[in-house]
Design a protein around this motif. Structure first.
Motif, short mmCIF file in Angstrom:
data_model
loop_
_atom_site.label_atom_id
_atom_site.label_comp_id
_atom_site.label_asym_id
_atom_site.label_seq_id
_atom_site.Cartn_x
_atom_site.Cartn_y
_atom_site.Cartn_z
N LEU A 1 78.75 115.49 100.23
CA LEU A 1 78.77 116.48 101.39
C LEU A 1 79.27 118.05 101.10
N LEU B 1 83.02 121.96 104.97
CA LEU B 1 82.66 121.98 105.97
C LEU B 1 83.88 122.90 107.02
N GLU C 1 82.11 114.86 113.79
CA GLU C 1 81.67 114.11 113.79
C GLU C 1 80.61 113.90 111.93
N ASN C 2 81.51 114.15 110.67
CA ASN C 2 80.81 113.81 109.59
C ASN C 2 81.33 112.71 108.49
N THR C 3 80.69 112.52 108.10
CA THR C 3 81.77 111.38 107.23
C THR C 3 81.93 111.03 105.48
N GLY D 1 71.27 118.45 108.88
CA GLY D 1 72.46 117.73 109.52
C GLY D 1 71.51 116.19 110.52
N GLY E 1 83.20 116.75 101.67
CA GLY E 1 83.15 117.45 102.58
C GLY E 1 83.89 118.66 102.53
N THR F 1 72.07 110.58 106.55
CA THR F 1 72.05 109.10 106.27
C THR F 1 71.97 109.46 104.44
N ARG G 1 76.97 115.58 111.86
CA ARG G 1 77.14 113.85 112.44
C ARG G 1 76.24 113.24 111.17
N SER G 2 76.83 114.23 109.81
CA SER G 2 76.11 113.35 108.31
C SER G 2 76.80 111.89 107.86
N THR G 3 76.39 111.48 107.84
CA THR G 3 76.72 110.41 106.72
C THR G 3 76.19 110.47 104.93
N ASN H 1 86.04 114.33 111.63
CA ASN H 1 85.34 114.44 110.28
C ASN H 1 86.65 113.26 109.63
#
Length: 208
Positions: free
Chosen positions: A37, A23, A28-30, A61, A20, A64, A45-47, A12
């Motif tokens: 976020l 979390l 695998e998030n940005t 999830g 974030g 983007t 897996r979100s951006t 992440n």
């Protein structure tokens, strides 16, 4: 406080105040930007890039969001929102794409829409399966479905119309509740309001 609650999550990236922050076990998030976020716990897996991008998402999830407030209210899945306030009010809308400032801004529960251009489908709320490309294309399309609009202001006044095809600037501009209309060409059918089953091909065809 970025990523401060991560326990077993991996890969992440979070940069910004409270980015974030919630979390925990997800990976695998940005998140880049203040509050990006921020409330997500296990969203995969979100951006999110921009102030409050994907702010409300918790467990949803594959989204983007790039831009100030993009997908800010989202608790939905698999959306792409790029632009200032793109899809800002989307709550449970899924599988939609919004590119441009205020594109799909008001969408709440509508799904499978594609809006490209500043203000494209801006006032859509529960609209489904529409494609609108161009500045303010499908601007007022609130609950309509299965419409295609390409060109600036194409189908701009549409509210509950369905199965319409508008190609060209201002094509089917004033259509509101009519069904199965076709307007191809600049201003084609732009004076039609509630008619159905009309076909207008050529610049200003079917216009006064």
């Amino acid at each position: 406080d970025a990523l401060k609650n991560v326990t077993t999550g991996s890969n992440n990236t979070a940069i910004g105040f409270f980015a974030g922050e919630a979390l925990t076990t997800v990976s695998e998030n940005t998140a880049i930007g203040s509050y990006a976020l921020a409330q997500a716990t296990t969203a995969p897996r979100s951006t999110a890039v921009g102030y409050k991008a994907l702010f409300t998402t918790t467990t949803e999830g594959y989204n983007t969001a790039v831009g100030w407030g993009a997908l800010q209210a989202s608790v939905s899945n698999a959306n792409v929102a790029v632009g200032h306030q793109a899809m800002k009010q989307a709550t449970s809308a899924n599988d939609s794409v919004a590119v441009g400032s205020n594109a799909l801004y008001s969408l709440t529960t509508g799904a499978s829409n594609t809006a490209v251009g500043m203000g494209a489908m801006q006032n859509a709320t529960t609209a489904n399966q529409n494609t609108c490309i161009g500045k303010k294309a499908g601007y007022d399309l609130s609950t309509g479905f299965l419409n295609t609009a390409v060109g600036q202001d194409a189908l701009a006044d549409g509210t509950t119309c369905e199965n319409a095809v508008a190609v060209g600037a201002s094509a089917l501009l004033k259509l509101t509740t009519g069904g199965s209309n076709v307007g191809v060409g600049q201003g084609a059918g732009k004076e039609i309001t509630t008619g159905a089953g009309n076909t207008c091909i050529g610049n200003e065809a079917g216009s006064n």
